[in-house]
Design a protein around this motif. Structure first.
Motif, PDB file in Angstrom:
ATOM      1  N   ILE A 197       0.876  -1.181   0.000  1.00 20.56           N
ATOM      2  CA  ILE A 197       0.000   0.000   0.000  1.00 20.56           C
ATOM      3  C   ILE A 197       0.908   1.225   0.000  1.00 20.56           C
ATOM      4  CG2 ILE A 197      -1.707   1.318   1.313  1.00 20.56           C
ATOM      5  CD1 ILE A 197      -2.639  -1.379   2.497  1.00 20.56           C
ATOM      6  N   TYR A 198       0.576   2.175  -0.862  1.00 18.93           N
ATOM      7  CA  TYR A 198       1.367   3.408  -0.913  1.00 18.93           C
ATOM      8  C   TYR A 198       0.461   4.572  -1.302  1.00 18.93           C
ATOM      9  CZ  TYR A 198       1.343   2.873  -6.013  1.00 18.93           C
ATOM     10  OH  TYR A 198       0.963   2.756  -7.324  1.00 18.93           O
ATOM     11  N   ARG A 199       0.987   5.768  -1.224  1.00 18.96           N
ATOM     12  CA  ARG A 199       0.253   6.963  -1.656  1.00 18.96           C
ATOM     13  C   ARG A 199       0.931   7.516  -2.902  1.00 18.96           C
ATOM     14  NH1 ARG A 199      -2.059  10.331   3.296  1.00 18.96           N
ATOM     15  NH2 ARG A 199      -3.592  10.842   1.707  1.00 18.96           N
ATOM     16  N   ASP A 200       0.103   7.851  -3.880  1.00 22.68           N
ATOM     17  CA  ASP A 200       0.640   8.364  -5.137  1.00 22.68           C
ATOM     18  C   ASP A 200       0.880   9.872  -5.048  1.00 22.68           C
ATOM     19  OD1 ASP A 200      -1.861   9.600  -5.505  1.00 22.68           O
ATOM     20  OD2 ASP A 200      -2.534   8.148  -6.993  1.00 22.68           O
ATOM     21  N   ALA A 201       1.264  10.473  -6.150  1.00 19.22           N
ATOM     22  CA  ALA A 201       1.571  11.908  -6.190  1.00 19.22           C
ATOM     23  C   ALA A 201       0.359  12.770  -5.861  1.00 19.22           C
ATOM     24  CB  ALA A 201       2.131  12.280  -7.558  1.00 19.22           C
ATOM     25  N   ASN A 202      -0.840  12.236  -6.074  1.00 21.63           N
ATOM     26  CA  ASN A 202      -2.077  12.964  -5.767  1.00 21.63           C
ATOM     27  C   ASN A 202      -2.615  12.643  -4.382  1.00 21.63           C
ATOM     28  OD1 ASN A 202      -2.195  14.250  -8.323  1.00 21.63           O
ATOM     29  ND2 ASN A 202      -2.958  12.359  -9.200  1.00 21.63           N
ATOM     30  N   LYS A 203      -1.805  11.991  -3.556  1.00 22.41           N
ATOM     31  CA  LYS A 203      -2.146  11.637  -2.169  1.00 22.41           C
ATOM     32  C   LYS A 203      -3.256  10.580  -2.070  1.00 22.41           C
ATOM     33  CE  LYS A 203       0.724  14.662  -0.498  1.00 22.41           C
ATOM     34  NZ  LYS A 203       2.074  14.228  -0.311  1.00 22.41           N
ATOM     35  N   LYS A 204      -3.497   9.852  -3.163  1.00 27.07           N
ATOM     36  CA  LYS A 204      -4.475   8.761  -3.120  1.00 27.07           C
ATOM     37  C   LYS A 204      -3.768   7.465  -2.721  1.00 27.07           C
ATOM     38  CE  LYS A 204      -7.861  10.722  -6.055  1.00 27.07           C
ATOM     39  NZ  LYS A 204      -9.095  10.429  -6.691  1.00 27.07           N
ATOM     40  N   TYR A 205      -4.516   6.604  -2.050  1.00 29.46           N
ATOM     41  CA  TYR A 205      -3.991   5.300  -1.664  1.00 29.46           C
ATOM     42  C   TYR A 205      -4.103   4.349  -2.846  1.00 29.46           C
ATOM     43  CZ  TYR A 205      -4.125   6.832   3.186  1.00 29.46           C
ATOM     44  OH  TYR A 205      -3.917   7.506   4.357  1.00 29.46           O
TER      45      TYR A 205
ATOM     46  N   ARG B  41       9.538  -7.086  -8.742  1.00 29.36           N
ATOM     47  CA  ARG B  41       8.816  -6.762  -9.973  1.00 29.36           C
ATOM     48  C   ARG B  41       7.353  -6.450  -9.671  1.00 29.36           C
ATOM     49  NH1 ARG B  41       6.604 -10.215 -14.553  1.00 29.36           N
ATOM     50  NH2 ARG B  41       6.486 -11.825 -12.955  1.00 29.36           N
ATOM     51  N   VAL B  42       6.866  -5.314 -10.188  1.00 24.65           N
ATOM     52  CA  VAL B  42       5.456  -4.939 -10.046  1.00 24.65           C
ATOM     53  C   VAL B  42       4.660  -5.739 -11.075  1.00 24.65           C
ATOM     54  CG1 VAL B  42       3.769  -3.079 -10.218  1.00 24.65           C
ATOM     55  CG2 VAL B  42       6.041  -2.612  -9.281  1.00 24.65           C
ATOM     56  N   ILE B  43       3.624  -6.466 -10.608  1.00 29.22           N
ATOM     57  CA  ILE B  43       2.814  -7.235 -11.551  1.00 29.22           C
ATOM     58  C   ILE B  43       1.371  -6.727 -11.643  1.00 29.22           C
ATOM     59  CG2 ILE B  43       4.253  -9.280 -11.465  1.00 29.22           C
ATOM     60  CD1 ILE B  43       2.296 -10.549  -9.553  1.00 29.22           C
ATOM     61  N   ALA B  44       0.957  -5.830 -10.749  1.00 26.76           N
ATOM     62  CA  ALA B  44      -0.374  -5.217 -10.835  1.00 26.76           C
ATOM     63  C   ALA B  44      -0.393  -3.953  -9.998  1.00 26.76           C
ATOM     64  CB  ALA B  44      -1.448  -6.175 -10.337  1.00 26.76           C
ATOM     65  N   VAL B  45      -1.184  -2.965 -10.446  1.00 26.56           N
ATOM     66  CA  VAL B  45      -1.348  -1.701  -9.726  1.00 26.56           C
ATOM     67  C   VAL B  45      -2.832  -1.364  -9.706  1.00 26.56           C
ATOM     68  CG1 VAL B  45      -0.793   0.766  -9.675  1.00 26.56           C
ATOM     69  CG2 VAL B  45       0.918  -0.871 -10.452  1.00 26.56           C
TER      70      VAL B  45
ATOM     71  N   GLY C 174      -6.672   4.582  -7.737  1.00 21.37           N
ATOM     72  CA  GLY C 174      -6.478   5.372  -6.528  1.00 21.37           C
ATOM     73  C   GLY C 174      -7.720   5.381  -5.655  1.00 21.37           C
ATOM     74  N   PHE C 175      -7.536   5.390  -4.349  1.00 19.36           N
ATOM     75  CA  PHE C 175      -8.623   5.428  -3.373  1.00 19.36           C
ATOM     76  C   PHE C 175      -8.393   6.581  -2.407  1.00 19.36           C
ATOM     77  CE2 PHE C 175      -8.309   1.068  -4.782  1.00 19.36           C
ATOM     78  CZ  PHE C 175      -9.623   0.681  -4.940  1.00 19.36           C
ATOM     79  N   GLU C 176      -9.470   7.229  -2.006  1.00 21.37           N
ATOM     80  CA  GLU C 176      -9.380   8.343  -1.061  1.00 21.37           C
ATOM     81  C   GLU C 176      -9.070   7.864   0.356  1.00 21.37           C
ATOM     82  OE1 GLU C 176      -9.468  11.561  -1.781  1.00 21.37           O
ATOM     83  OE2 GLU C 176      -9.847  11.190  -3.906  1.00 21.37           O
ATOM     84  N   GLU C 177      -9.596   6.724   0.732  1.00 19.94           N
ATOM     85  CA  GLU C 177      -9.467   6.219   2.102  1.00 19.94           C
ATOM     86  C   GLU C 177      -8.610   4.961   2.143  1.00 19.94           C
ATOM     87  OE1 GLU C 177     -10.818   7.826   4.674  1.00 19.94           O
ATOM     88  OE2 GLU C 177     -11.700   9.311   3.328  1.00 19.94           O
ATOM     89  N   LYS C 178      -7.794   4.835   3.161  1.00 20.50           N
ATOM     90  CA  LYS C 178      -6.956   3.654   3.322  1.00 20.50           C
ATOM     91  C   LYS C 178      -7.809   2.395   3.485  1.00 20.50           C
ATOM     92  CE  LYS C 178      -2.851   2.070   5.708  1.00 20.50           C
ATOM     93  NZ  LYS C 178      -1.869   2.376   6.757  1.00 20.50           N
TER      94      LYS C 178
END
Length: 61
Positions: free
Chosen positions: A6-14, A23-27, A30-34
């Motif tokens: 779980i991380y926060r993106d540049a727009n502060k979305k979870y 290796r990243v296999i899926a992303v 964005g979600f507003e709430e954790k």
């Protein structure tokens, strides 16, 4: 070993990303709430094993 991060993106979305080693296999989206991203991980874990594959790629040639 597979892991959800779980991380926060540049727009502060979870978001979550599913990792296999380094290796990243899926992303996720964005979600507003954790709590929402945690629920999405739970849903993904539940349906992934039985999900069908729909190939919507355009044939080459």
């Amino acid at each position: 070993m597979h892991m959800f991060e779980i991380y926060r993106d540049a727009n502060k979305k979870y978001r979550f990303r599913m990792m296999e080693k380094d290796r990243v296999i899926a992303v996720s989206e964005g979600f507003e709430e954790k709590a929402s991203v945690v629920a999405a991980i739970r849903d993904a874990r539940e349906v992934a094993a039985t999900a069908r594959i729909a190939d919507k790629s355009v044939p080459v040639g």
